[in-house]
Design a protein around this motif. Sequence first.
Motif, PDB file in Angstrom:
ATOM      1  N   VAL D  34     -13.217  -9.763  16.136  1.00 42.54           N
ATOM      2  CA  VAL D  34     -12.700  -8.399  16.239  1.00 42.54           C
ATOM      3  C   VAL D  34     -12.035  -8.278  17.591  1.00 42.54           C
ATOM      4  O   VAL D  34     -12.694  -8.327  18.611  1.00 42.54           O
ATOM      5  N   PRO D  35     -10.748  -8.126  17.596  1.00 44.13           N
ATOM      6  CA  PRO D  35     -10.075  -8.065  18.889  1.00 44.13           C
ATOM      7  C   PRO D  35     -10.516  -6.849  19.671  1.00 44.13           C
ATOM      8  O   PRO D  35     -10.805  -5.797  19.088  1.00 44.13           O
ATOM      9  N   ARG D  36     -10.549  -7.019  20.954  1.00 43.09           N
ATOM     10  CA  ARG D  36     -11.085  -5.949  21.774  1.00 43.09           C
ATOM     11  C   ARG D  36     -10.181  -4.730  21.771  1.00 43.09           C
ATOM     12  O   ARG D  36     -10.606  -3.624  21.960  1.00 43.09           O
ATOM     13  N   GLY D  37      -8.923  -4.965  21.565  1.00 38.39           N
ATOM     14  CA  GLY D  37      -7.986  -3.864  21.684  1.00 38.39           C
ATOM     15  C   GLY D  37      -7.961  -2.905  20.503  1.00 38.39           C
ATOM     16  O   GLY D  37      -7.476  -1.797  20.609  1.00 38.39           O
ATOM     17  N   ARG D  38      -8.526  -3.331  19.380  1.00 31.77           N
ATOM     18  CA  ARG D  38      -8.330  -2.500  18.186  1.00 31.77           C
ATOM     19  C   ARG D  38      -9.363  -1.384  18.134  1.00 31.77           C
ATOM     20  O   ARG D  38     -10.274  -1.364  17.324  1.00 31.77           O
ATOM     21  N   ASP D  39      -9.189  -0.434  19.002  1.00 34.64           N
ATOM     22  CA  ASP D  39     -10.182   0.618  19.164  1.00 34.64           C
ATOM     23  C   ASP D  39     -10.335   1.466  17.916  1.00 34.64           C
ATOM     24  O   ASP D  39     -11.438   1.775  17.484  1.00 34.64           O
ATOM     25  N   THR D 127     -13.093   5.961  25.727  1.00 33.81           N
ATOM     26  CA  THR D 127     -11.968   5.026  25.762  1.00 33.81           C
ATOM     27  C   THR D 127     -12.278   3.787  26.578  1.00 33.81           C
ATOM     28  O   THR D 127     -11.482   2.874  26.626  1.00 33.81           O
ATOM     29  N   LYS D 128     -13.415   3.788  27.199  1.00 32.13           N
ATOM     30  CA  LYS D 128     -13.746   2.656  28.074  1.00 32.13           C
ATOM     31  C   LYS D 128     -14.586   1.656  27.288  1.00 32.13           C
ATOM     32  O   LYS D 128     -15.576   2.048  26.672  1.00 32.13           O
ATOM     33  N   HIS D 129     -14.212   0.426  27.268  1.00 30.30           N
ATOM     34  CA  HIS D 129     -14.965  -0.623  26.579  1.00 30.30           C
ATOM     35  C   HIS D 129     -15.397  -0.172  25.189  1.00 30.30           C
ATOM     36  O   HIS D 129     -16.584  -0.136  24.865  1.00 30.30           O
ATOM     37  N   VAL D 130     -14.458   0.191  24.389  1.00 30.81           N
ATOM     38  CA  VAL D 130     -14.770   0.804  23.101  1.00 30.81           C
ATOM     39  C   VAL D 130     -15.645  -0.102  22.247  1.00 30.81           C
ATOM     40  O   VAL D 130     -16.619   0.332  21.634  1.00 30.81           O
ATOM     41  N   LYS D 131     -15.318  -1.351  22.283  1.00 27.61           N
ATOM     42  CA  LYS D 131     -16.055  -2.284  21.418  1.00 27.61           C
ATOM     43  C   LYS D 131     -17.522  -2.353  21.826  1.00 27.61           C
ATOM     44  O   LYS D 131     -18.423  -2.183  21.006  1.00 27.61           O
ATOM     45  N   ALA D 132     -17.736  -2.559  23.095  1.00 28.10           N
ATOM     46  CA  ALA D 132     -19.119  -2.662  23.569  1.00 28.10           C
ATOM     47  C   ALA D 132     -19.875  -1.373  23.283  1.00 28.10           C
ATOM     48  O   ALA D 132     -21.036  -1.391  22.851  1.00 28.10           O
ATOM     49  N   TYR D 133     -19.209  -0.286  23.491  1.00 30.35           N
ATOM     50  CA  TYR D 133     -19.864   1.002  23.247  1.00 30.35           C
ATOM     51  C   TYR D 133     -20.352   1.106  21.820  1.00 30.35           C
ATOM     52  O   TYR D 133     -21.503   1.461  21.547  1.00 30.35           O
ATOM     53  N   HIS D 134     -19.493   0.786  20.886  1.00 32.50           N
ATOM     54  CA  HIS D 134     -19.883   0.982  19.492  1.00 32.50           C
ATOM     55  C   HIS D 134     -20.926  -0.040  19.054  1.00 32.50           C
ATOM     56  O   HIS D 134     -21.781   0.271  18.231  1.00 32.50           O
ATOM     57  N   GLY D 172     -25.693   4.132  31.381  1.00 27.79           N
ATOM     58  CA  GLY D 172     -25.350   3.497  32.649  1.00 27.79           C
ATOM     59  C   GLY D 172     -23.898   3.069  32.760  1.00 27.79           C
ATOM     60  O   GLY D 172     -23.390   2.904  33.860  1.00 27.79           O
ATOM     61  N   ILE D 173     -23.240   2.878  31.625  1.00 31.02           N
ATOM     62  CA  ILE D 173     -21.849   2.422  31.699  1.00 31.02           C
ATOM     63  C   ILE D 173     -20.885   3.546  31.372  1.00 31.02           C
ATOM     64  O   ILE D 173     -19.872   3.717  32.024  1.00 31.02           O
ATOM     65  N   TRP D 174     -21.244   4.333  30.353  1.00 38.67           N
ATOM     66  CA  TRP D 174     -20.294   5.350  29.914  1.00 38.67           C
ATOM     67  C   TRP D 174     -20.630   6.735  30.450  1.00 38.67           C
ATOM     68  O   TRP D 174     -20.106   7.712  29.982  1.00 38.67           O
ATOM     69  N   GLY D 175     -21.538   6.796  31.383  1.00 34.70           N
ATOM     70  CA  GLY D 175     -21.996   8.099  31.851  1.00 34.70           C
ATOM     71  C   GLY D 175     -21.111   8.672  32.925  1.00 34.70           C
ATOM     72  O   GLY D 175     -20.023   8.176  33.208  1.00 34.70           O
TER      73      GLY D 175
END
Lengths: 792, 229, 132, 596
Positions: D34-39, D127-134, D172-175
């Motif tokens: 899953v490419p990182r860009g495909r939010d 919008t930040k690190h969308v993949k990791a977030y989900h 801690g990352i998206w806060g």
Amino acid sequence: MDTAAQLPLLLGLAWLAPLASFVAILFFGPRMGPHGRNAAWVATAAIVASLVLSLFAAGAWLGAHPVQVSHHGSGDVAAADTHAGDHAVDHHPVADSVAYSGDWYTLYRGGALRLSIGWYIDALTVLMFVVVTFIATCIHVYASGYMHDELHDVTDHEVHLSGGGHLHRPGRFPRFFQALSLFCFSMLGIVIAGNLAMVFIFWELVGICSWFLIGFYYERKSASTAANKAFIVNRVGDFGMLIGLMALWGALGTLHFADSQAIDGDVARPGLFSLVRPAAGGHAIRVPDGMVKFAAAAEVAKTPPAEVAGKIEDWRSMGLGRWLLLIAGVGIFCGCVGKSAQFPLFVWLPDAMEGPTPVSALVHSATMVAAGVYLVGRFYPVLTPDVLLVIAYVGAITLFIAATIALVATDIKRVLAYSTVSQLGYMMLALGVGGWAAGLFHLVTHAFFKSLLFLCSGSVIHACHTNDMRKMGGLARVMPWTAGTMLVGCLAIIGAGVPFVIGLSGYYSKDAILAQALAFSRANPAHSILFVAVAGGAFLTAFYMFRLWFMTFAGEPRDHHVAEHAHESPAVMVAPLVVLAVLAVVAGWTLPGGFGLPNLLEQARPVGTAEGMTGGFAFGELVFPAEHLSHEGAVHVTATLTAFATAAAGVALAALMYLLRIISPAVVATIFKPAYTFLAGRWYFDELYHAMFVVPALAVANLASGTDRGVIDRIIDGLAWTARQLAGVDAWIDRTLVDGLVNATAAATWNAGIELKKLQTGHLRQYVMFIVVGTVALFVLASLLFRTSLAG
Amino acid sequence: MTGCVMLAAVNFHTMLFYLFAILACGFAIGVVLADNVVRMALYLVFSLGATAGLFFLAGAEFIGAMQLMIYVGGTLVLLVFGVMLTAQAPFVSIKTSTGDRVLAGVVAASLLALLLQAALSVDAWRRPGLGEVGPPAATPIGTALVGIRVDDPPGAPAAGVRSGYLLPFEIVSVHLLVVLVGAAYLARAKRRRTARAIEVAASVEPAAEPRLRSTGAGAASALAQGGVR
Amino acid sequence: MSGLGMYGSAFPSPVPILAMAGGDGVSVAHYLVVGAILFTAGIVCMAVKRNALGVLMGIELVLNGANVNFVAFASPYLRGQGAVALGIDGQVIALFVILLAAAEAAVALAITLNFYNNHATVDVDRADNLKG
Amino acid sequence: MDPAASLTQPALWPLTAIVFLPALVAAVLSLPIVPRGRDEFIRWTTLLTTAVVFVLSVWMAWPQLFGAAGPAQFRLGEPGMQAVVKLPWIEAFGIEYLLGVDGISLPLVVLTTFLSMLAAAASWPITKHVKAYHVLFLLLETGMLGVFVSLDFFLFYVFWEVMLLPMYFLIGIWGGPRREYAAIKFFLYTLLGSVLMLLAILMLYFTSDLRQLSPEQLLASHVVSPALDAGVQADAVRSIKDARAPVHTFNLLALAQIGQLPDSPFAAARVWGMSLEKWAFLLLLVGFVIKVPVVPVHTWLPDAHVEAPTPISMILAGILLKLGGYGILRICYPVCPGAGLDFAWLVCGLGVVSMVYGAFAALAQKDFKRMVAYSSVSHMGYVMLGLGVWSAVAGQEYRWDAWAQGVNGAMFQMLAHGISSAGMFFMVGVLYDRVHHRNLEEFGGIFNRMPVYSGLAIAVFFAGLGLPGLCGFIGEVLVTLSSWNYSRVLAVASAFTVILTAAYILWAIQRVYLGAEYKGPHGDHLTPITPRELSIAAPLVFLAILFGVAPQILFNYVTPTVNRQVETLADWTKRVHDAPAAAPAVAKVGADSAAR
């Protein structure tokens, strides 16, 4: 269809019609015609439907239970006399107070406990339905005219924007009727409620409707603050009410007024009324078994379960549980204090006049604030003598304080607001001294004339664009209809009438209150101050009402700017005035044949309250004379004359000061300057509460918040800091000791290597030497150590 | 008394032994003491030759012959070639410091003492043998080298389980081959560096050395830092 | 050591070595003494010669000394009655040693020549590139 | 158990899918394919996954909606554990893959899936690190669902921890600006709780002995699967009964059965002079109340909420806080009834203190989100109080219906708070997305700028206020009414809270929504609510109203289970705790079993 099935249906539909209107306007309001103009029609249609259904219900009721001729009619002393005779033997046949009750649906059920939405319908319910829907209809019609400003964009002159200028906003005509519909639904919910939980639910709902309506002009800070104040002060009352509910629920396990039927597999259970006034005891009030057991929990724990039932009577006679009943009664009454703006929680009602005037008329005078009185009346069978005395005194204090403030108020709506508070005090006092019918009678008549007065004041405000009476005067000429109807209202509220012959509605209801208060005072001389309060209140009422009327309508205009723009209101506003004025006149009348409000109310009289009551433990022995006794000559005549005299005196004084201007109000104010200032400052209750409750509450809030940040978080952070320091020490140990050791070993090895490197001379010959020396040394060592021959 | 004993003991075999022993030891000491490399080579030849004589006396004729052929004939020729190839004037005799000599002497003396003590400490070793020279042992050695034992190896468990030296023989053969190839490779004529070039290299080398040293120090300090980290 | 003392007390002699060798013929011990002397001479040679070829010669001497021992132990004539000689095993080892010495000499000479080629000397004291 | 037979358990795949589908999708999403860009793709996948899980949970909870009820679906009105899945996992320690739902857990499961779906939809502004977030978000959902459905204590603990880590990173990352502080605070607090819980788990495990249970109890607690043939069952029961050494268990149902035995080993064993039961109860309680949270271990909550992104706040308030209450209800009380009875004052007291303290603290806040966070503290206090009055006994009358009312109220309050608090946080988030501040003093006039949004927001806040007709009311009133029988003082204090609640919520509404004009920065960004936001807010408001008007919808699920549990424990109180004659015998038997 028999009445028992018919009434819940009719009244239920009447109850739900405004809800339908609310939902419709909520979703489609802005699309109802231009600027939602038709929302008014939707809402009005709904309330008219309610009214019609209520009238049908009333018809059905009267068809099934015709009002008897020879009840204790208010004006019919002889009839009361003849009736009094058979009271000793006649324990009020059950048919005498018919009530239908049942549940529509259940919110929660667990074991024997059940919270449900249901109905309790008796004559009072039906009457209240008619009154509420009728007044609401009038006010809907009135408001569709009054609120026409909201049909287009509005410039709110009371809101000053930071950039200068006034707020310009779109109108919100539909939203007003949406809230009004929701209010009607909620109010009718209280009236029809079959149990205290449902009362509480709709209690809160009318509160929030009131919040919406007071805060209708929510751009004004004063309006939103007043709305919040109203709700929060009401919540203070609800706090008490919750305690009352808990006391009942915890001990008795039910909040139903009437005995519940067996439904949903649940067995029939006795309701509150029959628990507190069991038929077996002649409907005399007594502490119910549940409360006795609750209070005697320690005893119960020591008693074998089989013997508990037998000991309850002993415990009851020891007085166990009566405090609980007292708490329950006072708690419920606390809710009524909040809702009906009684002392000490009356401060919200004057501020509530920030809402549009139709709201003031409907919500804050005729119906919602009367809900407290209604609930006391509804809950009357459970109230013990002590509670009633509390109610009476609260009512007396309220009526006195409010009346005094009304004396000096200059805002026309505030005068009426304080008058409302005062009149509600009257009702409470009436209920508190045993005048069940009198209090509720006054509730009904007051609803008519007070809504009339408010609508008239609205008409005036509509014309003058100001609330300040000091800018009015002489309006009778330009607004004859308004002036006339308002005069009727004023006369009604002061209880004007020809003594013993005929009078306006207020004449009858106020007379009944005075009579009962007098009877009570005579029976309990220690509490005769109550009668003085009533009589004095009547005087004050007359004075400030006519002060209002004279200042507004009589004399010469004080402010020409205002006077020039003044005009009579449109027909859509005047028509309700007239209708209400008529009712304010006739509502108290008892027709030949006995049909009239008092007799209708008597049908709903709670069983066991007609005979009077004695008892009380907290405030000494109290005697509550039977209400019909107050219609006896001695009491009645004195009361009527007192009422007439005080009212007349009040009107006369007002006329002297404001109509004829023989006595200058300014001079009086100067003479009694401290008193005047005190009253004009409204007894400084707002300031007092602010200092006593708001400031400490905020202080505690800040303390709590500060504790979180300053103490708990600091402890946590401190712990974390300590841990980090410990970790630092640990790291230091690691670096210096452990790592140091390792490094030292490494360094030693390194240095040894460096040193040994020197042995690695690269000189072949030296290596040979080393080998030889090493070999020799090895052999020597081996022979020394092992002591063996070198070979062999 | 002592002389009588000695004389009584003297026989041909013994005499020859002493002769060769003295020759071998004497020339060996001569190798040690000589400064001139050519002389050393000469003395070594004599010493080795004398040793071959000792081998003959001990009944190992084949080994003695091999000693003469390979050592004296082969190895030493090789050495002499080496001497000649390197025998430029400065290198023919390189003086060793007296201190080294003394030290070597002391150490060697202690080693000798040790060895002698070991040689003489076992009683059985001092028992003279038959004094006869048996038949030449060349045949058994030859057969043993191709895997067949015709003699009785000491402590042989049973007849038939006799192992020869075929494998070691082969290994040694291959070894020799490899050595020869390796020697040829090492000794092959490469780019010949002149003394001048060597001087230059020597002057450059010290520059490289500190770098190496510093690298070592750097590694050491890195290690120390790693430890700290 | 104890053996020496014991022997010394049994055979008092002013010339210890000869006395130790005994008068009745040549024994293994005689050869061992020769081997020891050769060995020691080789060692000293290796230790004191700065000339690489001298060192090589020392090695040859050492190997030779060892060979003497092997041959001596192999010889059935030098042993007393009842003693077991190594027989041809010892001779074969000696043979191998000789071969090894030859090989070693070849390689060592090659190394020496290389060293000489690179350093223009055969002084082993100059060969200290491997100095620690 | 026969492996083939065990794989045909009807609820195996539905329940497993509900729990592990998010994790599976997370695993797939985390792959480099899953490419990182495909939010957009990632967002839609996540939303779709949560929606599928939601539909699955609804399928399980409301079979009528999908036709006839299958064996894996929930049968309304049955109090017991349903859709039980039982597979061996770590057999050496008797750890099993034991899942199941009942009237307590199922509504929470549906709430979780529902809120996760909404939160996924609310994650669009991330919008930040969308993949990791989900990926983390989906993992979090698995953890939460797993906690609710696991019936094995060890499994429960595993899920509990699984939940912790994604949350840490999500905060801690998206806060917000102080996210690291908040995340570490959250992590440390909850980790402390977890550690204590683990201690209690091990205490209980090593004290438990399945041999004490009767065959019927073994069957009822699914130690021996009731789905087996009678013969196999008998064998399994015999093998347990005939064991020489104590047979320990992590089975929560069995632990509850053991804990309620007259000769409960938990009550008999003593540690430092206090029964092990009490120790376990206290340790578990601390672990759970940190999650709830109650004063004084609540300070992680405001910080975590303030810093967390909106969807995470929704999850945090809507679901994570419920885990504490669920744990107390599911584990603390049934397993340690005696301690529960003795420490009822503690639970109730903590609840009331939280209510009052949280309300006061909310009153003082200047930060909108912080105020809402404190309102959560206050509201969850009701849950604690309702659970606590469970242990109330009036004289000799074991009025289980009064207790049941409290517990039902607490359950309802949990669910209602799940709706209302998630809604409140979302509403705050909508504003924050526009104007990027939360200072209560710098709002005003929002009603005129965003009428639809404000209407919905006010409805949600009223639900939080406990207004009748909205979901907040029922739970609060049930809990409050039930508390009188336990303690008059606490009851009055809890009733007092209604004033404070009204005060801080109305005051906040006044400052934010009412008024003439907006006072803060970025006023021109106050655009009307978008369809996406509306589709999140509207269901919440709808449910708030629905549950307020028709609470039976939830009570139909909750009440049978709660009532039976309460009835059982009331019976236990009468039978074991208060039986005076039996007391010495119990002690003796207990001592014997301890000696064994």
